[in-house]
Scaffold this motif. Sequence first.
Motif, PDB file in Angstrom:
ATOM      1  N   TYR A   1      63.981  74.322  55.715  1.00  0.00           N
ATOM      2  CA  TYR A   1      62.550  74.378  55.416  1.00  0.00           C
ATOM      3  C   TYR A   1      61.829  74.848  56.680  1.00  0.00           C
ATOM      4  O   TYR A   1      61.352  74.043  57.477  1.00  0.00           O
ATOM      5  CB  TYR A   1      62.057  72.990  54.982  1.00  0.00           C
ATOM      6  N   PRO A   2      61.747  76.178  56.919  1.00  0.00           N
ATOM      7  CA  PRO A   2      61.180  76.711  58.165  1.00  0.00           C
ATOM      8  C   PRO A   2      59.769  76.233  58.471  1.00  0.00           C
ATOM      9  O   PRO A   2      59.379  76.147  59.642  1.00  0.00           O
ATOM     10  CB  PRO A   2      61.208  78.226  57.937  1.00  0.00           C
ATOM     11  N   MET A   3      58.983  75.894  57.455  1.00  0.00           N
ATOM     12  CA  MET A   3      57.614  75.435  57.706  1.00  0.00           C
ATOM     13  C   MET A   3      57.586  74.083  58.423  1.00  0.00           C
ATOM     14  O   MET A   3      56.533  73.654  58.906  1.00  0.00           O
ATOM     15  CB  MET A   3      56.855  75.326  56.380  1.00  0.00           C
ATOM     16  N   ALA A   4      58.739  73.435  58.533  1.00  0.00           N
ATOM     17  CA  ALA A   4      58.783  72.139  59.212  1.00  0.00           C
ATOM     18  C   ALA A   4      58.472  72.262  60.700  1.00  0.00           C
ATOM     19  O   ALA A   4      58.082  71.283  61.334  1.00  0.00           O
ATOM     20  CB  ALA A   4      60.162  71.501  59.028  1.00  0.00           C
ATOM     21  N   ILE A   5      58.618  73.473  61.266  1.00  0.00           N
ATOM     22  CA  ILE A   5      58.315  73.661  62.689  1.00  0.00           C
ATOM     23  C   ILE A   5      56.860  73.323  62.980  1.00  0.00           C
ATOM     24  O   ILE A   5      56.533  72.771  64.038  1.00  0.00           O
ATOM     25  CB  ILE A   5      58.627  75.112  63.105  1.00  0.00           C
ATOM     26  N   ASP A   6      55.974  73.633  62.037  1.00  0.00           N
ATOM     27  CA  ASP A   6      54.543  73.398  62.234  1.00  0.00           C
ATOM     28  C   ASP A   6      54.077  72.077  61.643  1.00  0.00           C
ATOM     29  O   ASP A   6      52.876  71.837  61.539  1.00  0.00           O
ATOM     30  CB  ASP A   6      53.746  74.544  61.603  1.00  0.00           C
TER      31      ASP A   6
ATOM     32  N   GLU B   1      57.176  67.548  52.444  1.00  0.00           N
ATOM     33  CA  GLU B   1      56.593  67.045  53.678  1.00  0.00           C
ATOM     34  C   GLU B   1      56.593  65.521  53.729  1.00  0.00           C
ATOM     35  O   GLU B   1      56.789  64.937  54.793  1.00  0.00           O
ATOM     36  CB  GLU B   1      55.175  67.589  53.839  1.00  0.00           C
ATOM     37  N   LYS B   2      56.387  64.880  52.600  1.00  0.00           N
ATOM     38  CA  LYS B   2      56.409  63.419  52.576  1.00  0.00           C
ATOM     39  C   LYS B   2      57.790  62.873  52.932  1.00  0.00           C
ATOM     40  O   LYS B   2      57.915  61.814  53.549  1.00  0.00           O
ATOM     41  CB  LYS B   2      56.004  62.908  51.196  1.00  0.00           C
ATOM     42  N   ILE B   3      58.819  63.615  52.525  1.00  0.00           N
ATOM     43  CA  ILE B   3      60.184  63.152  52.804  1.00  0.00           C
ATOM     44  C   ILE B   3      60.627  63.532  54.211  1.00  0.00           C
ATOM     45  O   ILE B   3      61.164  62.723  54.961  1.00  0.00           O
ATOM     46  CB  ILE B   3      61.169  63.723  51.764  1.00  0.00           C
ATOM     47  N   PHE B   4      60.368  64.801  54.586  1.00  0.00           N
ATOM     48  CA  PHE B   4      60.862  65.295  55.860  1.00  0.00           C
ATOM     49  C   PHE B   4      60.100  64.748  57.067  1.00  0.00           C
ATOM     50  O   PHE B   4      60.665  64.585  58.143  1.00  0.00           O
ATOM     51  CB  PHE B   4      60.817  66.825  55.890  1.00  0.00           C
ATOM     52  N   LYS B   5      58.806  64.500  56.916  1.00  0.00           N
ATOM     53  CA  LYS B   5      58.007  64.094  58.077  1.00  0.00           C
ATOM     54  C   LYS B   5      58.528  62.821  58.742  1.00  0.00           C
ATOM     55  O   LYS B   5      58.767  62.804  59.959  1.00  0.00           O
ATOM     56  CB  LYS B   5      56.536  63.935  57.679  1.00  0.00           C
ATOM     57  N   PRO B   6      58.715  61.710  58.005  1.00  0.00           N
ATOM     58  CA  PRO B   6      59.256  60.510  58.677  1.00  0.00           C
ATOM     59  C   PRO B   6      60.681  60.692  59.180  1.00  0.00           C
ATOM     60  O   PRO B   6      61.074  60.096  60.188  1.00  0.00           O
ATOM     61  CB  PRO B   6      59.173  59.424  57.596  1.00  0.00           C
ATOM     62  N   VAL B   7      61.460  61.529  58.482  1.00  0.00           N
ATOM     63  CA  VAL B   7      62.826  61.790  58.945  1.00  0.00           C
ATOM     64  C   VAL B   7      62.800  62.538  60.271  1.00  0.00           C
ATOM     65  O   VAL B   7      63.526  62.204  61.211  1.00  0.00           O
ATOM     66  CB  VAL B   7      63.610  62.574  57.888  1.00  0.00           C
ATOM     67  N   LEU B   8      61.949  63.561  60.351  1.00  0.00           N
ATOM     68  CA  LEU B   8      61.824  64.311  61.595  1.00  0.00           C
ATOM     69  C   LEU B   8      61.337  63.417  62.735  1.00  0.00           C
ATOM     70  O   LEU B   8      61.850  63.489  63.853  1.00  0.00           O
ATOM     71  CB  LEU B   8      60.854  65.482  61.401  1.00  0.00           C
ATOM     72  N   ARG B   9      60.344  62.584  62.442  1.00  0.00           N
ATOM     73  CA  ARG B   9      59.804  61.709  63.472  1.00  0.00           C
ATOM     74  C   ARG B   9      60.886  60.790  64.027  1.00  0.00           C
ATOM     75  O   ARG B   9      61.017  60.630  65.247  1.00  0.00           O
ATOM     76  CB  ARG B   9      58.647  60.886  62.903  1.00  0.00           C
TER      77      ARG B   9
ATOM     78  N   GLY C   1      66.555  61.190  69.231  1.00  0.00           N
ATOM     79  CA  GLY C   1      67.267  62.295  69.858  1.00  0.00           C
ATOM     80  C   GLY C   1      68.469  62.807  69.096  1.00  0.00           C
ATOM     81  O   GLY C   1      69.574  62.864  69.647  1.00  0.00           O
ATOM     82  N   ILE C   2      68.286  63.198  67.835  1.00  0.00           N
ATOM     83  CA  ILE C   2      69.378  63.757  67.028  1.00  0.00           C
ATOM     84  C   ILE C   2      68.989  65.185  66.646  1.00  0.00           C
ATOM     85  O   ILE C   2      68.354  65.413  65.611  1.00  0.00           O
ATOM     86  CB  ILE C   2      69.659  62.931  65.761  1.00  0.00           C
ATOM     87  N   PRO C   3      69.327  66.177  67.459  1.00  0.00           N
ATOM     88  CA  PRO C   3      68.880  67.553  67.189  1.00  0.00           C
ATOM     89  C   PRO C   3      69.534  68.178  65.968  1.00  0.00           C
ATOM     90  O   PRO C   3      68.963  69.099  65.375  1.00  0.00           O
ATOM     91  CB  PRO C   3      69.275  68.299  68.470  1.00  0.00           C
ATOM     92  N   GLU C   4      70.721  67.714  65.594  1.00  0.00           N
ATOM     93  CA  GLU C   4      71.412  68.320  64.451  1.00  0.00           C
ATOM     94  C   GLU C   4      70.612  68.169  63.171  1.00  0.00           C
ATOM     95  O   GLU C   4      70.516  69.108  62.364  1.00  0.00           O
ATOM     96  CB  GLU C   4      72.802  67.690  64.295  1.00  0.00           C
ATOM     97  N   ILE C   5      70.041  67.005  62.951  1.00  0.00           N
ATOM     98  CA  ILE C   5      69.243  66.789  61.746  1.00  0.00           C
ATOM     99  C   ILE C   5      67.958  67.609  61.808  1.00  0.00           C
ATOM    100  O   ILE C   5      67.548  68.218  60.818  1.00  0.00           O
ATOM    101  CB  ILE C   5      68.930  65.288  61.559  1.00  0.00           C
ATOM    102  N   VAL C   6      67.331  67.650  62.981  1.00  0.00           N
ATOM    103  CA  VAL C   6      66.115  68.453  63.132  1.00  0.00           C
ATOM    104  C   VAL C   6      66.416  69.922  62.867  1.00  0.00           C
ATOM    105  O   VAL C   6      65.667  70.607  62.151  1.00  0.00           O
ATOM    106  CB  VAL C   6      65.532  68.270  64.548  1.00  0.00           C
ATOM    107  N   GLU C   7      67.503  70.418  63.414  1.00  0.00           N
ATOM    108  CA  GLU C   7      67.872  71.817  63.225  1.00  0.00           C
ATOM    109  C   GLU C   7      68.157  72.130  61.763  1.00  0.00           C
ATOM    110  O   GLU C   7      67.734  73.168  61.243  1.00  0.00           O
ATOM    111  CB  GLU C   7      69.100  72.142  64.080  1.00  0.00           C
ATOM    112  N   GLU C   8      68.835  71.238  61.075  1.00  0.00           N
ATOM    113  CA  GLU C   8      69.158  71.475  59.673  1.00  0.00           C
ATOM    114  C   GLU C   8      67.908  71.459  58.795  1.00  0.00           C
ATOM    115  O   GLU C   8      67.778  72.257  57.859  1.00  0.00           O
ATOM    116  CB  GLU C   8      70.157  70.412  59.184  1.00  0.00           C
TER     117      GLU C   8
END
Length: 397
Positions: free
Chosen positions: A108-113, A82-90, A96-103
């Motif tokens: 890591y399916p829990m990233a949706i929440d 979560e520490k790594i993915f959270k700033p990347v997702l933000r 507006g890069i959906p490919e990275i969000v989708e990957e």
Amino acid sequence: MLKSEIMHVLMSAWDEKCLVAVSLVESWKVACGILKGKKFNVENGVPCIKHIRELKEKQQHAWELVEFLCREIAKSNTSNVEKIFKPVLRTAIHVGIPEIVEEIIASYPMAIDMNVHDDLDIFPYAIQCRRERVFNLIYQLDYGSTIVAQQDESGNNGLHLAASLKHEQQIIVRASAAGPVLQMQRELQWFKEVEKFAAPGTKERRNSDGMTPAEVFSETHQNLVKDGERWMKDTATSCTIVAALIATMVFAAAITVPGGNNSYNGHPVLSKQKAFVIFGISDALALFSSITSVLMFLLILTSRYAEEDFLRTLPNRLVVSLITLFVSILSTMVAFGAILYLIVFGDNQEWVLIPIIALASIPATLFGALQLPLLVEMIQSTYGRSIFGKKSDRELR
């Protein structure tokens, strides 16, 4: 240090120019194959394509790197992930890069929440940032209504976020004089699309300020509505004057027949000439189209300018008005050129057609060059394919 490096790699790995390059290379190969009827070495045959080929390879390698990093990060313990993915997702959602969000979601399916910004999950934050390409990932899920119903610390659900318009949330529209109109239309498209996922209770739910989504929309879009109304009225007023002048001229030309009439039957003297027939048809078309344009611009001027009108009603009227005005200008030039050729130069001097056509096309060309970008933007935004609903075959959860 490792965290920042991974973030940098993830965010810089996907280059949209590379994605465009893929289509260009494939299209070029197909075109070359059709034209030559045989296999064609793109790189050797057209050296300038070498750079595009390199971009394609770069995109492929970059995407493989993104997939690898996401899989490896997902194997770490939950806190590190979560520490790594959270700033990347933000960052990925914000730009507006959906490919990275989708990957990331696939790895890591829990990233949706995951709360990525100000107590907002992925899709509410995408709504706030107005990133339709990221928001379209919601169509790959089967519980969109639950996501829209989620509330932040201020009691705003997804529909409140779609209704809210702040300075940092304004949609990035292409540079255009009609920016307020197009932006208001896009805001309504966003609100209507998110509303499809909202349950009846969600539509009427009030936030901490005691406002429903509809009330938030009206409150935050007042200035945008005023700007759009001002632009529409200024444009309609100016174009109405032009259309009225054209209608006056072509009507006068129709009742004052060039060349005069026969004294014994009243028929036009030049009625047998082809140029006169062209004049008559063009003059009639100019009159009908200019009057239509005047009426449509008058409808724009007398509109009530409610928020809903910016979605379809006003754009429809503006598109019809501009098209008919262009037709009237073009028809007027054709009618004038035809009668000028017939009266001044005679029917046997075909060489004068070239300068007449060239000179007559100048006003129509100028009008088209000045108004065509606006017309194309309005047509695409009103009648083009929706920016929503686009999804891949990949199931996220």
